[in-house]
Design a protein around this motif. Structure first.
Motif, PDB file in Angstrom:
ATOM      1  N   LYS A 157       0.802  -1.222   0.000  1.00 53.21           N
ATOM      2  CA  LYS A 157       0.000   0.000   0.000  1.00 53.21           C
ATOM      3  C   LYS A 157       0.834   1.271   0.000  1.00 53.21           C
ATOM      4  O   LYS A 157       0.321   2.340  -0.310  1.00 53.21           O
ATOM      5  CB  LYS A 157      -0.941   0.015   1.210  1.00 53.21           C
ATOM      6  N   SER A 158       2.111   1.167   0.361  1.00 49.77           N
ATOM      7  CA  SER A 158       2.930   2.381   0.486  1.00 49.77           C
ATOM      8  C   SER A 158       4.320   2.148  -0.101  1.00 49.77           C
ATOM      9  O   SER A 158       4.978   1.161   0.233  1.00 49.77           O
ATOM     10  CB  SER A 158       3.041   2.783   1.962  1.00 49.77           C
ATOM     11  N   ILE A 159       4.749   3.078  -0.962  1.00 45.55           N
ATOM     12  CA  ILE A 159       6.093   3.036  -1.546  1.00 45.55           C
ATOM     13  C   ILE A 159       6.751   4.393  -1.364  1.00 45.55           C
ATOM     14  O   ILE A 159       6.144   5.431  -1.634  1.00 45.55           O
ATOM     15  CB  ILE A 159       6.058   2.702  -3.050  1.00 45.55           C
ATOM     16  N   SER A 160       8.012   4.389  -0.917  1.00 44.58           N
ATOM     17  CA  SER A 160       8.823   5.602  -0.836  1.00 44.58           C
ATOM     18  C   SER A 160      10.085   5.381  -1.665  1.00 44.58           C
ATOM     19  O   SER A 160      10.849   4.453  -1.394  1.00 44.58           O
ATOM     20  CB  SER A 160       9.199   5.925   0.616  1.00 44.58           C
ATOM     21  N   LEU A 161      10.273   6.221  -2.663  1.00 45.56           N
ATOM     22  CA  LEU A 161      11.458   6.166  -3.520  1.00 45.56           C
ATOM     23  C   LEU A 161      12.245   7.448  -3.294  1.00 45.56           C
ATOM     24  O   LEU A 161      11.853   8.518  -3.747  1.00 45.56           O
ATOM     25  CB  LEU A 161      11.055   6.026  -4.994  1.00 45.56           C
ATOM     26  N   LEU A 162      13.358   7.334  -2.589  1.00 46.85           N
ATOM     27  CA  LEU A 162      14.097   8.507  -2.139  1.00 46.85           C
ATOM     28  C   LEU A 162      15.427   8.605  -2.884  1.00 46.85           C
ATOM     29  O   LEU A 162      16.431   8.018  -2.478  1.00 46.85           O
ATOM     30  CB  LEU A 162      14.327   8.442  -0.625  1.00 46.85           C
ATOM     31  N   THR A 187      11.158  11.360  -4.057  1.00 45.56           N
ATOM     32  CA  THR A 187      12.057  12.513  -3.954  1.00 45.56           C
ATOM     33  C   THR A 187      13.243  12.277  -4.873  1.00 45.56           C
ATOM     34  O   THR A 187      13.807  11.184  -4.909  1.00 45.56           O
ATOM     35  CB  THR A 187      12.556  12.735  -2.510  1.00 45.56           C
ATOM     36  N   GLU A 188      13.597  13.305  -5.613  1.00 50.12           N
ATOM     37  CA  GLU A 188      14.760  13.256  -6.489  1.00 50.12           C
ATOM     38  C   GLU A 188      15.535  14.548  -6.292  1.00 50.12           C
ATOM     39  O   GLU A 188      15.157  15.596  -6.797  1.00 50.12           O
ATOM     40  CB  GLU A 188      14.333  13.063  -7.947  1.00 50.12           C
ATOM     41  N   SER A 203      -1.475   5.105 -11.801  1.00 49.81           N
ATOM     42  CA  SER A 203      -1.947   4.080 -10.867  1.00 49.81           C
ATOM     43  C   SER A 203      -3.440   4.250 -10.650  1.00 49.81           C
ATOM     44  O   SER A 203      -3.909   5.355 -10.349  1.00 49.81           O
ATOM     45  CB  SER A 203      -1.205   4.181  -9.527  1.00 49.81           C
ATOM     46  N   ALA A 204      -4.180   3.161 -10.787  1.00 47.98           N
ATOM     47  CA  ALA A 204      -5.632   3.225 -10.627  1.00 47.98           C
ATOM     48  C   ALA A 204      -6.054   3.298  -9.163  1.00 47.98           C
ATOM     49  O   ALA A 204      -7.128   3.801  -8.839  1.00 47.98           O
ATOM     50  CB  ALA A 204      -6.277   2.014 -11.288  1.00 47.98           C
ATOM     51  N   SER A 205      -5.196   2.814  -8.249  1.00 43.37           N
ATOM     52  CA  SER A 205      -5.568   2.734  -6.833  1.00 43.37           C
ATOM     53  C   SER A 205      -4.972   3.848  -5.984  1.00 43.37           C
ATOM     54  O   SER A 205      -5.390   4.050  -4.837  1.00 43.37           O
ATOM     55  CB  SER A 205      -5.123   1.382  -6.260  1.00 43.37           C
ATOM     56  N   LEU A 206      -3.994   4.588  -6.502  1.00 46.13           N
ATOM     57  CA  LEU A 206      -3.251   5.574  -5.723  1.00 46.13           C
ATOM     58  C   LEU A 206      -4.165   6.652  -5.156  1.00 46.13           C
ATOM     59  O   LEU A 206      -4.990   7.220  -5.854  1.00 46.13           O
ATOM     60  CB  LEU A 206      -2.181   6.217  -6.605  1.00 46.13           C
ATOM     61  N   ARG A 207      -3.990   6.942  -3.844  1.00 51.18           N
ATOM     62  CA  ARG A 207      -4.817   7.943  -3.172  1.00 51.18           C
ATOM     63  C   ARG A 207      -4.012   9.159  -2.706  1.00 51.18           C
ATOM     64  O   ARG A 207      -4.527  10.261  -2.640  1.00 51.18           O
ATOM     65  CB  ARG A 207      -5.536   7.322  -1.964  1.00 51.18           C
ATOM     66  N   ARG A 208      -2.753   8.962  -2.363  1.00 51.72           N
ATOM     67  CA  ARG A 208      -1.917  10.076  -1.888  1.00 51.72           C
ATOM     68  C   ARG A 208      -0.572  10.035  -2.620  1.00 51.72           C
ATOM     69  O   ARG A 208       0.104   9.022  -2.614  1.00 51.72           O
ATOM     70  CB  ARG A 208      -1.714   9.990  -0.371  1.00 51.72           C
ATOM     71  N   LEU A 209      -0.202  11.177  -3.190  1.00 51.95           N
ATOM     72  CA  LEU A 209       1.040  11.270  -3.954  1.00 51.95           C
ATOM     73  C   LEU A 209       1.835  12.492  -3.503  1.00 51.95           C
ATOM     74  O   LEU A 209       1.323  13.609  -3.501  1.00 51.95           O
ATOM     75  CB  LEU A 209       0.732  11.379  -5.450  1.00 51.95           C
ATOM     76  N   VAL A 210       3.081  12.254  -3.103  1.00 54.37           N
ATOM     77  CA  VAL A 210       3.988  13.333  -2.697  1.00 54.37           C
ATOM     78  C   VAL A 210       5.226  13.257  -3.577  1.00 54.37           C
ATOM     79  O   VAL A 210       5.924  12.235  -3.607  1.00 54.37           O
ATOM     80  CB  VAL A 210       4.387  13.202  -1.207  1.00 54.37           C
ATOM     81  N   ILE A 211       5.493  14.334  -4.318  1.00 51.00           N
ATOM     82  CA  ILE A 211       6.648  14.387  -5.218  1.00 51.00           C
ATOM     83  C   ILE A 211       7.491  15.607  -4.886  1.00 51.00           C
ATOM     84  O   ILE A 211       6.977  16.718  -4.792  1.00 51.00           O
ATOM     85  CB  ILE A 211       6.200  14.456  -6.691  1.00 51.00           C
ATOM     86  N   THR A 212       8.797  15.385  -4.717  1.00 51.87           N
ATOM     87  CA  THR A 212       9.741  16.479  -4.509  1.00 51.87           C
ATOM     88  C   THR A 212      10.902  16.291  -5.478  1.00 51.87           C
ATOM     89  O   THR A 212      11.622  15.295  -5.416  1.00 51.87           O
ATOM     90  CB  THR A 212      10.285  16.489  -3.066  1.00 51.87           C
ATOM     91  N   VAL A 213      11.044  17.244  -6.412  1.00 52.32           N
ATOM     92  CA  VAL A 213      12.122  17.176  -7.402  1.00 52.32           C
ATOM     93  C   VAL A 213      12.934  18.459  -7.324  1.00 52.32           C
ATOM     94  O   VAL A 213      12.412  19.540  -7.562  1.00 52.32           O
ATOM     95  CB  VAL A 213      11.566  17.008  -8.835  1.00 52.32           C
ATOM     96  N   LYS A 214      14.208  18.338  -6.989  1.00 51.04           N
ATOM     97  CA  LYS A 214      15.081  19.503  -6.884  1.00 51.04           C
ATOM     98  C   LYS A 214      16.191  19.404  -7.932  1.00 51.04           C
ATOM     99  O   LYS A 214      17.366  19.514  -7.639  1.00 51.04           O
ATOM    100  CB  LYS A 214      15.670  19.589  -5.477  1.00 51.04           C
ATOM    101  N   LEU A 215      15.790  19.153  -9.168  1.00 52.43           N
ATOM    102  CA  LEU A 215      16.732  19.049 -10.270  1.00 52.43           C
ATOM    103  C   LEU A 215      16.409  20.133 -11.290  1.00 52.43           C
ATOM    104  O   LEU A 215      15.466  20.014 -12.061  1.00 52.43           O
ATOM    105  CB  LEU A 215      16.638  17.662 -10.929  1.00 52.43           C
ATOM    106  N   SER A 216      17.177  21.207 -11.300  1.00 54.14           N
ATOM    107  CA  SER A 216      16.862  22.364 -12.139  1.00 54.14           C
ATOM    108  C   SER A 216      17.150  22.139 -13.614  1.00 54.14           C
ATOM    109  O   SER A 216      16.752  22.937 -14.448  1.00 54.14           O
ATOM    110  CB  SER A 216      17.650  23.589 -11.658  1.00 54.14           C
ATOM    111  N   ASP A 217      17.835  21.037 -13.956  1.00 51.61           N
ATOM    112  CA  ASP A 217      18.161  20.799 -15.361  1.00 51.61           C
ATOM    113  C   ASP A 217      17.147  19.885 -16.035  1.00 51.61           C
ATOM    114  O   ASP A 217      17.410  19.293 -17.071  1.00 51.61           O
ATOM    115  CB  ASP A 217      19.570  20.202 -15.495  1.00 51.61           C
ATOM    116  N   THR A 218      15.957  19.756 -15.441  1.00 52.65           N
ATOM    117  CA  THR A 218      14.920  18.902 -16.020  1.00 52.65           C
ATOM    118  C   THR A 218      13.779  19.734 -16.583  1.00 52.65           C
ATOM    119  O   THR A 218      12.645  19.291 -16.639  1.00 52.65           O
ATOM    120  CB  THR A 218      14.375  17.927 -14.967  1.00 52.65           C
ATOM    121  N   GLN A 219      14.058  20.963 -17.019  1.00 54.73           N
ATOM    122  CA  GLN A 219      13.006  21.869 -17.445  1.00 54.73           C
ATOM    123  C   GLN A 219      12.302  21.405 -18.728  1.00 54.73           C
ATOM    124  O   GLN A 219      11.183  21.829 -19.004  1.00 54.73           O
ATOM    125  CB  GLN A 219      13.566  23.265 -17.660  1.00 54.73           C
TER     126      GLN A 219
END
Length: 464
Positions: A157-162, A187-188, A203-219
């Protein structure tokens, strides 16, 4: 002194030892014969190589091996937390790590947290089929990544990719193999991290999504999000050129912390003139589809820069018919140019929450703000009558206004006078005075606010 703890049943002592780091639990075996064999009763393992006096030595791996040997007859391992420092040329160590993980999975593991300190030596969980019927929570951090052909985790039910090394194909297989996934944290923040995870979520089941991207060269990255069951979106990152947010009809709350990769744009375009001719030169980012994709929400939180980017990078603001609560943060570096149009686009807004009233004053703060810089040449000042007729606050139905970090400056007091004098439906005003203010000054600030005229006869000011 009576040793009451040692008199507890073995099962209770095993639960207690499961709550402390495994190295600490193992050290209790020297206390007495009573404690000698209790390590085999713990069901939660926590190993951290950084706590070793000589990190990277075989001592850490030998200790973990011995611990698993003592647990050979233990029927259940509920939680495994492993943090270590991978070293090149030690393939045997990597195989031992994999053996620990698969052993724990075979014992009914429900939580797996893996962290490898970045040293340019990736740690891959390689297996034809990554499967577990009991795993509920998974964390991959640092140099950990999956390298599998198939994934099936029916209970996860929960995945964290750091900031992992996870590539696109393996990341896709991971999401596809989790049919009941509810929480996803990505987080990236390191330049060696692959930005694929934060740029594609389906994802069809996903209810909560937290994304943090601090890569300025991905514009130039395209961000795709499709999650028909999503309720909460917390997105933080540099703005890109293309957003594709679809099937977010169930979304209730969104938190946006958007950043512009070239901060000098704010200094170059802080006045009004460039707004009349469309997007400023040098800005190619476009959050129009992002904003449109979240237009069904009831609660919106915006960082100071996000609020300004609603104006800089959004072709049009949709009507937020369901929005009841708007929460914004403010600082001296960013203006309120988007506030008038944003408030007009929220016809059913009930609560307006503002953290910090001080903001960068521009000619486009508009009628949501009484402040204005010196008029530019060839521009006439608006008369009071024109301002009253066009004021966005006059048609705003906000009933609750919450202000935090209030310092009582002239600009802040002027802004409060503007709000109280324009919001005719206002019933409750909650003000939290800046914690740095002394008690005497607090009384003055409160008295100044209470003396301001209020358009609404129902308006009640509270200090919290």
């Amino acid at each position: 002194m009576v040793d009451l703890i040692s008199n507890l049943p073995d099962e209770i002592l095993g639960k207690i030892l499961s709550l402390v780091p495994t190295k600490v639990a193992a050290s209790t075996s020297v206390l007495s014969k009573r404690w000698r064999n209790l390590l085999g009763l713990i069901d939660s393992l926590c190993f951290d190589e950084s706590e070793e006096a000589t990190s990277g030595s075989h001592r850490f791996f030998d200790f973990v091996d011995k611990t698993f040997a003592l647990l050979s007859e233990s029927p259940i391992i509920k939680k495994l937390s492993l943090s270590h420092i991978p070293t090149s040329g030690r393939d045997d160590d990597n195989s031992r790590v994999s053996r620990w993980i698969w052993t724990a999975l075979e014992r009914g593991l429900s939580e797996l947290h893996l962290h490898a300190t970045p040293r340019c030596h990736g740690v891959y969980l390689s297996r034809e089929l990554f499967t577990s019927n009991t795993l509920v929570k998974l964390t991959l951090s640092g140099e950990y990544a999956l390298e599998v052909n198939r994934v099936f985790l029916p209970a996860l039910k929960s995945i964290s990719l750091l900031s992992t090394w996870l590539d696109g194909p393996n990341y896709g297989r991971l999401l596809d193999g989790c049919p009941v996934l509810e929480d996803l944290l990505i987080t990236e923040t390191h330049r060696w991290a692959l930005p694929c995870c934060a740029s594609f979520v389906e994802s069809a089941s996903l209810r909560r999504l937290v994304i943090t991207v601090k890569l300025s060269d991905t514009q130039d990255t395209t961000v795709f999000l499709k999650a028909p069951s999503l309720v909460l979106l917390d997105y933080s990152g540099y703005v890109t050129n293309v957003y594709d947010f679809v099937d977010l009809d169930m979304l209730v709350e969104a938190k946006l912390n958007l950043m512009l990769w070239d901060s000098s744009v704010y200094d170059e375009h802080h006045d009004d003139d460039y707004y009349d001719d469309g997007r400023p030169e040098g800005i190619s980012a476009d959050i129009t589809r992002l904003v449109a994709g979240i237009s069904n929400i009831t609660t919106l939180h915006l960082s100071p820069e996000s609020l300004e980017l609603f104006h800089l990078c959004c072709e049009s603001i949709p009507v937020f018919n369901n929005l009841l609560t708007l929460s914004i943060e403010s600082d001296k570096a960013h203006g309120w140019q988007a506030m008038p149009l944003l408030l007009e686009s929220c016809p059913n807004l009930h609560t307006l929450v503002i953290k910090g009233l001080v903001h960068r004053v521009t000619n486009r703060c508009g009628d949501a703000c009484p402040c204005s810089p010196e008029e530019h040449k060839n521009k006439k000042r608006r008369t009071v009558k024109d301002e009253e007729e066009s004021c966005c606050l006059s048609t705003c139905h906000v009933k609750v206004l919450e202000i935090s970090e209030y310092g009582g400056s002239f600009q802040e007091l002027k802004q409060m006078r503007h709000f109280l004098g324009k919001l005719e439906c206002l019933e409750t005003v909650k003000v939290c005075v800046d914690a740095d203010e002394n008690n005497n000054n607090r009384e003055v600030l409160q008295a100044n606010l209470l003396s301001l005229p209020r358009l609404s006869s129902k308006c009640n000011i509270m200090f919290i």
